[in-house]
Design a protein around this motif. Structure first.
Motif, PDB file in Angstrom:
ATOM      1  N   LEU A 147      -2.478  -2.391 -12.064  1.00 17.62           N
ATOM      2  CA  LEU A 147      -1.651  -3.339 -11.243  1.00 17.62           C
ATOM      3  C   LEU A 147      -2.054  -3.107  -9.906  1.00 17.62           C
ATOM      4  CD1 LEU A 147       0.900  -4.994 -11.429  1.00 17.62           C
ATOM      5  CD2 LEU A 147       2.315  -3.139 -10.912  1.00 17.62           C
ATOM      6  N   GLU A 148      -2.478  -2.026  -9.445  1.00 13.30           N
ATOM      7  CA  GLU A 148      -2.862  -2.097  -7.822  1.00 13.30           C
ATOM      8  C   GLU A 148      -4.114  -2.893  -7.569  1.00 13.30           C
ATOM      9  OE1 GLU A 148      -2.349  -1.049  -3.650  1.00 13.30           O
ATOM     10  OE2 GLU A 148      -0.809  -0.875  -5.375  1.00 13.30           O
ATOM     11  N   GLU A 149      -5.069  -2.720  -8.710  1.00 18.10           N
ATOM     12  CA  GLU A 149      -6.098  -3.198  -8.434  1.00 18.10           C
ATOM     13  C   GLU A 149      -5.927  -4.953  -8.504  1.00 18.10           C
ATOM     14  OE1 GLU A 149      -8.864  -1.795 -11.748  1.00 18.10           O
ATOM     15  OE2 GLU A 149      -9.754  -0.371 -10.244  1.00 18.10           O
ATOM     16  N   SER A 150      -5.119  -5.254  -9.340  1.00 18.52           N
ATOM     17  CA  SER A 150      -5.052  -6.677  -9.285  1.00 18.52           C
ATOM     18  C   SER A 150      -4.235  -7.427  -8.018  1.00 18.52           C
ATOM     19  CB  SER A 150      -3.879  -6.906 -10.715  1.00 18.52           C
ATOM     20  OG  SER A 150      -2.811  -6.604 -10.224  1.00 18.52           O
ATOM     21  N   ARG A 199       1.342  -9.779 -18.635  1.00 17.40           N
ATOM     22  CA  ARG A 199      -0.010 -10.397 -17.926  1.00 17.40           C
ATOM     23  C   ARG A 199      -0.923 -10.411 -19.141  1.00 17.40           C
ATOM     24  NH1 ARG A 199      -3.127  -9.166 -12.585  1.00 17.40           N
ATOM     25  NH2 ARG A 199      -4.405 -10.815 -12.749  1.00 17.40           N
ATOM     26  N   PHE A 200      -0.836  -9.418 -19.817  1.00 15.92           N
ATOM     27  CA  PHE A 200      -1.909  -9.028 -20.999  1.00 15.92           C
ATOM     28  C   PHE A 200      -1.336  -8.730 -22.168  1.00 15.92           C
ATOM     29  CE2 PHE A 200      -3.639  -7.482 -16.746  1.00 15.92           C
ATOM     30  CZ  PHE A 200      -4.851  -8.222 -16.916  1.00 15.92           C
ATOM     31  N   PRO A 201      -1.133  -9.725 -23.083  1.00  9.44           N
ATOM     32  CA  PRO A 201      -0.168  -9.765 -24.157  1.00  9.44           C
ATOM     33  C   PRO A 201      -1.142  -9.452 -25.463  1.00  9.44           C
ATOM     34  CG  PRO A 201      -0.454 -11.986 -23.636  1.00  9.44           C
ATOM     35  CD  PRO A 201      -1.099 -11.197 -22.561  1.00  9.44           C
ATOM     36  N   ASN A 202      -2.299  -9.209 -25.129  1.00  5.78           N
ATOM     37  CA  ASN A 202      -3.379  -8.842 -26.299  1.00  5.78           C
ATOM     38  C   ASN A 202      -3.853  -7.457 -25.990  1.00  5.78           C
ATOM     39  OD1 ASN A 202      -3.154 -11.362 -27.588  1.00  5.78           O
ATOM     40  ND2 ASN A 202      -4.468 -12.336 -26.220  1.00  5.78           N
ATOM     41  N   GLY A 203      -3.097  -6.688 -25.172  1.00  9.14           N
ATOM     42  CA  GLY A 203      -3.525  -5.267 -24.872  1.00  9.14           C
ATOM     43  C   GLY A 203      -4.202  -5.304 -23.374  1.00  9.14           C
ATOM     44  N   ILE A 204      -4.219  -4.002 -23.016  1.00  9.48           N
ATOM     45  CA  ILE A 204      -4.877  -3.621 -21.643  1.00  9.48           C
ATOM     46  C   ILE A 204      -6.120  -2.819 -21.870  1.00  9.48           C
ATOM     47  CG2 ILE A 204      -4.358  -2.749 -19.237  1.00  9.48           C
ATOM     48  CD1 ILE A 204      -1.166  -3.469 -20.059  1.00  9.48           C
ATOM     49  N   HIS A 233      11.336   2.181 -19.175  1.00  9.01           N
ATOM     50  CA  HIS A 233      11.042   0.982 -18.406  1.00  9.01           C
ATOM     51  C   HIS A 233      10.597   0.994 -17.143  1.00  9.01           C
ATOM     52  CE1 HIS A 233      13.848  -1.130 -21.321  1.00  9.01           C
ATOM     53  NE2 HIS A 233      14.251   0.121 -21.726  1.00  9.01           N
ATOM     54  N   THR A 234       9.064   0.800 -17.063  1.00  9.48           N
ATOM     55  CA  THR A 234       8.384   1.086 -15.634  1.00  9.48           C
ATOM     56  C   THR A 234       8.288  -0.363 -15.231  1.00  9.48           C
ATOM     57  OG1 THR A 234       6.268   1.439 -16.278  1.00  9.48           O
ATOM     58  CG2 THR A 234       7.987   3.305 -16.317  1.00  9.48           C
ATOM     59  N   LEU A 235       8.167  -0.533 -13.751  1.00  8.54           N
ATOM     60  CA  LEU A 235       7.463  -1.698 -13.253  1.00  8.54           C
ATOM     61  C   LEU A 235       6.025  -2.084 -13.922  1.00  8.54           C
ATOM     62  CD1 LEU A 235       8.024  -4.039 -11.074  1.00  8.54           C
ATOM     63  CD2 LEU A 235       6.728  -2.607  -9.430  1.00  8.54           C
ATOM     64  N   ALA A 236       5.203  -1.347 -13.837  1.00  3.51           N
ATOM     65  CA  ALA A 236       3.732  -1.412 -14.191  1.00  3.51           C
ATOM     66  C   ALA A 236       3.693  -1.865 -15.648  1.00  3.51           C
ATOM     67  CB  ALA A 236       2.678  -0.386 -13.864  1.00  3.51           C
ATOM     68  N   SER A 237       4.300  -1.025 -16.320  1.00  2.00           N
ATOM     69  CA  SER A 237       4.340  -1.709 -17.880  1.00  2.00           C
ATOM     70  C   SER A 237       4.844  -2.930 -18.135  1.00  2.00           C
ATOM     71  CB  SER A 237       4.791  -0.385 -18.766  1.00  2.00           C
ATOM     72  OG  SER A 237       6.146  -0.310 -18.590  1.00  2.00           O
TER      73      SER A 237
END
Length: 196
Positions: free
Chosen positions: A189-192, A103-108, A93-97
């Motif tokens: 996440l950082e880029e966003s 935010r991207f429920p259809n895949g990243i 369970h990580t923050l980024a994941s």
């Protein structure tokens, strides 16, 4: 020589040291001849020991060990039944994941990151890689069906609002996939943050 059990315990301890198992979260397993070794529910992964592991068959029934498997142990069993090349499942369970899977429920989609080459089968940063995201469910049969419908997922997948399930043909490859996925997600996440 490191045994399967000690190698799995080392992987769990490593993930916990990264801060990826908050509030006793996450579960970890490795395939055995009898089924799979998996962490017992509610165990503090920062203090993991051999007696925190259970041996289950591929139907998820406990064969030996004290405690009970988490509900998500059934998803580990389903993954081992689904794909005979999977020999390890590491779930964190990580923050980024957690954030990006919402935010991207259809895949990243990942492209241009050198670290993509740490995911089996990728040889260049120029390729586009899709990290699958499946809907969350407390019903493990339903969650397993979401995964089955999206298979193959050679490095693992994210569960929306939940975390990473990394897979591999060995504990070492699964660790590599988990670390690479987490690094890549942290980059996204950082880029966003910078793109606002």
């Amino acid at each position: 020589m490191m045994t399967l059990q000690t190698e799995l315990l080392a992987a769990i301890s490593w993930a916990a040291q990264q801060g990826w198992t908050p509030a006793t979260g996450g579960n970890f397993s490795a395939r055995t001849e009898a089924g799979y070794l998996v962490t017992a529910s509610g165990r503090d992964k920062t203090r993991i020991q051999a007696d925190d592991l259970l041996l289950c068959n591929l139907d998820g029934k406990v064969l030996s060990g004290d405690g009970k498997p988490s509900a998500e142990s059934d998803l580990h069993a389903a993954l081992y039944r689904l794909d005979p090349t999977i020999n390890c499942v590491l779930h964190t369970h990580t923050l980024a994941s957690t954030v990006l899977s919402r935010r991207f429920p259809n895949g990243i989609e990942l492209s241009g990151f050198e670290m993509q080459k740490a995911l089996a089968g990728n040889v260049t940063h120029d390729a586009s890689v899709l990290l699958p995201v499946v809907p969350n469910s407390q019903d493990m049969d339903e969650l397993a069906e979401h995964v089955r419908l999206g298979w193959p997922m050679p490095w693992g997948f994210l569960v929306a609002g939940h975390g990473i399930y990394a897979v591999g043909d060995s504990i070492a490859s699964c660790r590599r996939h988990l670390e690479a996925i987490e690094f890549l997600l942290s980059c996204v996440l950082e880029e966003s943050r910078w793109s606002k």
